[in-house]
Design a protein around this motif. Structure first.
Motif, PDB file in Angstrom:
ATOM      1  N   LYS A   1      31.346  53.154  39.234  1.00  0.00           N
ATOM      2  CA  LYS A   1      31.436  54.600  39.028  1.00  0.00           C
ATOM      3  C   LYS A   1      32.415  54.977  37.919  1.00  0.00           C
ATOM      4  O   LYS A   1      32.413  56.117  37.453  1.00  0.00           O
ATOM      5  N   GLU A   2      33.258  54.047  37.523  1.00  0.00           N
ATOM      6  CA  GLU A   2      34.252  54.359  36.488  1.00  0.00           C
ATOM      7  C   GLU A   2      33.586  54.634  35.146  1.00  0.00           C
ATOM      8  O   GLU A   2      32.563  54.031  34.810  1.00  0.00           O
ATOM      9  N   THR A   3      34.195  55.524  34.385  1.00  0.00           N
ATOM     10  CA  THR A   3      33.648  55.874  33.065  1.00  0.00           C
ATOM     11  C   THR A   3      34.519  55.381  31.918  1.00  0.00           C
ATOM     12  O   THR A   3      34.149  55.521  30.754  1.00  0.00           O
ATOM     13  N   TRP A   4      35.692  54.817  32.237  1.00  0.00           N
ATOM     14  CA  TRP A   4      36.531  54.262  31.176  1.00  0.00           C
ATOM     15  C   TRP A   4      35.834  53.076  30.519  1.00  0.00           C
ATOM     16  O   TRP A   4      35.220  52.246  31.189  1.00  0.00           O
ATOM     17  N   VAL A   5      35.952  52.994  29.217  1.00  0.00           N
ATOM     18  CA  VAL A   5      35.387  51.875  28.465  1.00  0.00           C
ATOM     19  C   VAL A   5      36.486  51.255  27.619  1.00  0.00           C
ATOM     20  O   VAL A   5      37.149  51.947  26.844  1.00  0.00           O
ATOM     21  N   ILE A   6      36.696  49.959  27.770  1.00  0.00           N
ATOM     22  CA  ILE A   6      37.641  49.222  26.951  1.00  0.00           C
ATOM     23  C   ILE A   6      36.838  48.397  25.960  1.00  0.00           C
ATOM     24  O   ILE A   6      36.220  47.395  26.328  1.00  0.00           O
ATOM     25  N   GLU A   7      36.820  48.827  24.710  1.00  0.00           N
ATOM     26  CA  GLU A   7      35.936  48.240  23.718  1.00  0.00           C
ATOM     27  C   GLU A   7      36.145  46.739  23.543  1.00  0.00           C
ATOM     28  O   GLU A   7      35.190  45.985  23.330  1.00  0.00           O
ATOM     29  N   LYS A   8      37.392  46.285  23.636  1.00  0.00           N
ATOM     30  CA  LYS A   8      37.684  44.862  23.422  1.00  0.00           C
ATOM     31  C   LYS A   8      37.018  43.975  24.466  1.00  0.00           C
ATOM     32  O   LYS A   8      36.841  42.779  24.242  1.00  0.00           O
ATOM     33  N   PHE A   9      36.621  44.573  25.592  1.00  0.00           N
ATOM     34  CA  PHE A   9      35.960  43.793  26.643  1.00  0.00           C
ATOM     35  C   PHE A   9      34.441  44.041  26.660  1.00  0.00           C
ATOM     36  O   PHE A   9      33.763  43.604  27.582  1.00  0.00           O
ATOM     37  N   GLU A  10      33.954  44.748  25.660  1.00  0.00           N
ATOM     38  CA  GLU A  10      32.525  45.083  25.634  1.00  0.00           C
ATOM     39  C   GLU A  10      31.794  44.381  24.492  1.00  0.00           C
ATOM     40  O   GLU A  10      30.709  44.773  24.112  1.00  0.00           O
ATOM     41  N   ASN A  11      32.379  43.335  23.951  1.00  0.00           N
ATOM     42  CA  ASN A  11      31.827  42.687  22.763  1.00  0.00           C
ATOM     43  C   ASN A  11      30.953  41.484  23.078  1.00  0.00           C
ATOM     44  O   ASN A  11      30.500  40.779  22.168  1.00  0.00           O
ATOM     45  N   ASP A  12      30.746  41.201  24.339  1.00  0.00           N
ATOM     46  CA  ASP A  12      29.956  40.018  24.669  1.00  0.00           C
ATOM     47  C   ASP A  12      28.762  40.355  25.549  1.00  0.00           C
ATOM     48  O   ASP A  12      28.225  39.501  26.189  1.00  0.00           O
TER      49      ASP A  12
ATOM     50  N   LYS B   1      39.096  49.349  37.974  1.00  0.00           N
ATOM     51  CA  LYS B   1      38.381  48.460  38.889  1.00  0.00           C
ATOM     52  C   LYS B   1      37.277  47.674  38.167  1.00  0.00           C
ATOM     53  O   LYS B   1      36.932  46.569  38.572  1.00  0.00           O
ATOM     54  N   ASN B   2      36.729  48.254  37.130  1.00  0.00           N
ATOM     55  CA  ASN B   2      35.664  47.558  36.410  1.00  0.00           C
ATOM     56  C   ASN B   2      36.156  46.291  35.728  1.00  0.00           C
ATOM     57  O   ASN B   2      35.430  45.294  35.664  1.00  0.00           O
ATOM     58  N   TYR B   3      37.382  46.312  35.223  1.00  0.00           N
ATOM     59  CA  TYR B   3      37.865  45.212  34.398  1.00  0.00           C
ATOM     60  C   TYR B   3      39.009  44.397  35.003  1.00  0.00           C
ATOM     61  O   TYR B   3      39.176  43.228  34.644  1.00  0.00           O
ATOM     62  N   SER B   4      39.814  45.000  35.852  1.00  0.00           N
ATOM     63  CA  SER B   4      41.083  44.381  36.233  1.00  0.00           C
ATOM     64  C   SER B   4      40.908  43.380  37.375  1.00  0.00           C
ATOM     65  O   SER B   4      41.051  43.710  38.552  1.00  0.00           O
ATOM     66  N   SER B   5      40.631  42.140  36.999  1.00  0.00           N
ATOM     67  CA  SER B   5      40.427  41.092  37.993  1.00  0.00           C
ATOM     68  C   SER B   5      41.683  40.838  38.813  1.00  0.00           C
ATOM     69  O   SER B   5      41.619  40.592  40.027  1.00  0.00           O
TER      70      SER B   5
ATOM     71  N   VAL C   1      35.742  35.951  40.398  1.00  0.00           N
ATOM     72  CA  VAL C   1      34.850  34.930  39.850  1.00  0.00           C
ATOM     73  C   VAL C   1      33.409  35.193  40.265  1.00  0.00           C
ATOM     74  O   VAL C   1      32.464  34.866  39.536  1.00  0.00           O
ATOM     75  N   ILE C   2      33.225  35.808  41.428  1.00  0.00           N
ATOM     76  CA  ILE C   2      31.879  36.171  41.864  1.00  0.00           C
ATOM     77  C   ILE C   2      31.229  37.067  40.824  1.00  0.00           C
ATOM     78  O   ILE C   2      30.070  36.868  40.436  1.00  0.00           O
ATOM     79  N   HIS C   3      31.952  38.059  40.337  1.00  0.00           N
ATOM     80  CA  HIS C   3      31.411  38.947  39.301  1.00  0.00           C
ATOM     81  C   HIS C   3      31.198  38.207  37.992  1.00  0.00           C
ATOM     82  O   HIS C   3      30.199  38.432  37.303  1.00  0.00           O
ATOM     83  N   ARG C   4      32.115  37.333  37.639  1.00  0.00           N
ATOM     84  CA  ARG C   4      31.953  36.577  36.399  1.00  0.00           C
ATOM     85  C   ARG C   4      30.687  35.728  36.439  1.00  0.00           C
ATOM     86  O   ARG C   4      29.889  35.725  35.496  1.00  0.00           O
ATOM     87  N   PHE C   5      30.503  35.000  37.522  1.00  0.00           N
ATOM     88  CA  PHE C   5      29.313  34.162  37.643  1.00  0.00           C
ATOM     89  C   PHE C   5      28.042  35.005  37.625  1.00  0.00           C
ATOM     90  O   PHE C   5      27.037  34.634  37.010  1.00  0.00           O
ATOM     91  N   ARG C   6      28.082  36.133  38.314  1.00  0.00           N
ATOM     92  CA  ARG C   6      26.890  36.979  38.407  1.00  0.00           C
ATOM     93  C   ARG C   6      26.520  37.582  37.063  1.00  0.00           C
ATOM     94  O   ARG C   6      25.376  37.461  36.606  1.00  0.00           O
ATOM     95  N   THR C   7      27.470  38.221  36.417  1.00  0.00           N
ATOM     96  CA  THR C   7      27.137  38.968  35.205  1.00  0.00           C
ATOM     97  C   THR C   7      26.839  38.070  34.016  1.00  0.00           C
ATOM     98  O   THR C   7      26.080  38.458  33.117  1.00  0.00           O
TER      99      THR C   7
ATOM    100  N   ARG D   1      37.960  32.289  32.063  1.00  0.00           N
ATOM    101  CA  ARG D   1      38.495  33.656  31.965  1.00  0.00           C
ATOM    102  C   ARG D   1      38.218  34.251  30.583  1.00  0.00           C
ATOM    103  O   ARG D   1      37.795  35.407  30.461  1.00  0.00           O
ATOM    104  N   ASN D   2      38.498  33.462  29.547  1.00  0.00           N
ATOM    105  CA  ASN D   2      38.366  33.972  28.180  1.00  0.00           C
ATOM    106  C   ASN D   2      36.924  34.252  27.799  1.00  0.00           C
ATOM    107  O   ASN D   2      36.642  35.208  27.063  1.00  0.00           O
ATOM    108  N   GLU D   3      36.020  33.426  28.275  1.00  0.00           N
ATOM    109  CA  GLU D   3      34.619  33.554  27.865  1.00  0.00           C
ATOM    110  C   GLU D   3      33.795  34.434  28.788  1.00  0.00           C
ATOM    111  O   GLU D   3      32.715  34.890  28.404  1.00  0.00           O
ATOM    112  N   CYS D   4      34.283  34.671  29.993  1.00  0.00           N
ATOM    113  CA  CYS D   4      33.540  35.472  30.977  1.00  0.00           C
ATOM    114  C   CYS D   4      34.487  36.479  31.629  1.00  0.00           C
ATOM    115  O   CYS D   4      34.776  36.393  32.828  1.00  0.00           O
ATOM    116  N   GLY D   5      34.976  37.413  30.836  1.00  0.00           N
ATOM    117  CA  GLY D   5      35.871  38.424  31.372  1.00  0.00           C
ATOM    118  C   GLY D   5      35.174  39.285  32.408  1.00  0.00           C
ATOM    119  O   GLY D   5      33.962  39.502  32.348  1.00  0.00           O
TER     120      GLY D   5
END
Length: 218
Positions: free
Chosen positions: A207-218, A10-14, A170-176, A111-115
């Protein structure tokens, strides 16, 4: 037999967020299967068990399997015609489908710049000209729909519809990523964040604890 929706984190899968929110907002009962993404071959095989496309989301309704977010929303609209997945007015419905298809196939730079990463601390980042143009186009869509069709409620076509579900990530993308949003588009963002289905997905993602490193670089 209850519907089953197979989704990713849920954290990543738009793409998973879109039909999940559509189902929740419409009050359609379903069972949820979460398969974490990018964890290796074992989880990939789990996804392939449900669909040979190998991607989430996947909706299972007895012997019928539908994959791809927009295809799932269209299937729900046909199966539950009384749930208001699309606006009743023909012109509004055409607009809703058009902007949903535009979201489905466009906005690549944004999408590419604001995952989507709900955990990400809110922090503005420099965007390319293409991503800025994408963000401006999204806000143009929101403002136009609110002006033309939004008199009956707080969402793009008044009542919540499949179009709102398609734009939910997109709401989350704009916010974060600190994208500046003003006017009617800003009001729409607030309405979306207050919607129970959107809020429930967001809370679960946090609440999720999974971390996908490729999406944590920005």
């Amino acid at each position: 037999m209850a519907l089953t929706l197979v989704i990713g984190n849920k954290n990543y899968s738009s793409w998973s967020m879109r039909p999940w929110v559509a189902l929740k907002a419409a009050g359609i009962a379903f069972e949820e299967v979460v398969i974490p993404l990018y964890t290796g071959d074992v989880d990939k095989q789990k996804i392939l068990k449900y669909s040979p496309a190998g991607k989430v989301p996947i909706l299972i309704d007895g012997t019928v399997t539908t994959w791809d977010s927009l295809a799932i929303i269209e299937y729900l609209a046909e199966k539950f015609p009384d749930k208001g997945i699309w606006p009743k007015d023909a012109a509004a419905r055409a607009q809703a489908r058009s902007i949903s298809a535009e979201m489905h196939s466009g906005f690549v730079a944004l999408r590419n710049e604001c995952g989507m990463n709900i955990h990400r601390p809110v922090q503005k980042r420099a965007l390319s000209d293409d991503a800025k143009a994408n963000a401006a186009r999204v806000q143009e869509i929101w403002s136009e729909c609110r002006s033309r069709y939004g008199q009956g409620g707080s969402f793009l076509f008044g009542a919540f519809s499949g179009a709102d579900a398609m734009y939910a990530p997109v709401i989350h993308r704009f916010r974060t990523y600190g994208v500046e949003v003003t006017g009617a588009a800003a009001d729409y963002m607030q309405a979306m964040q207050a919607h129970p289905a959107f809020a429930e997905w967001t809370a679960a993602g946090l609440k999720e604890t999974w971390v996908i490193e490729k999406f944590e670089n920005d």
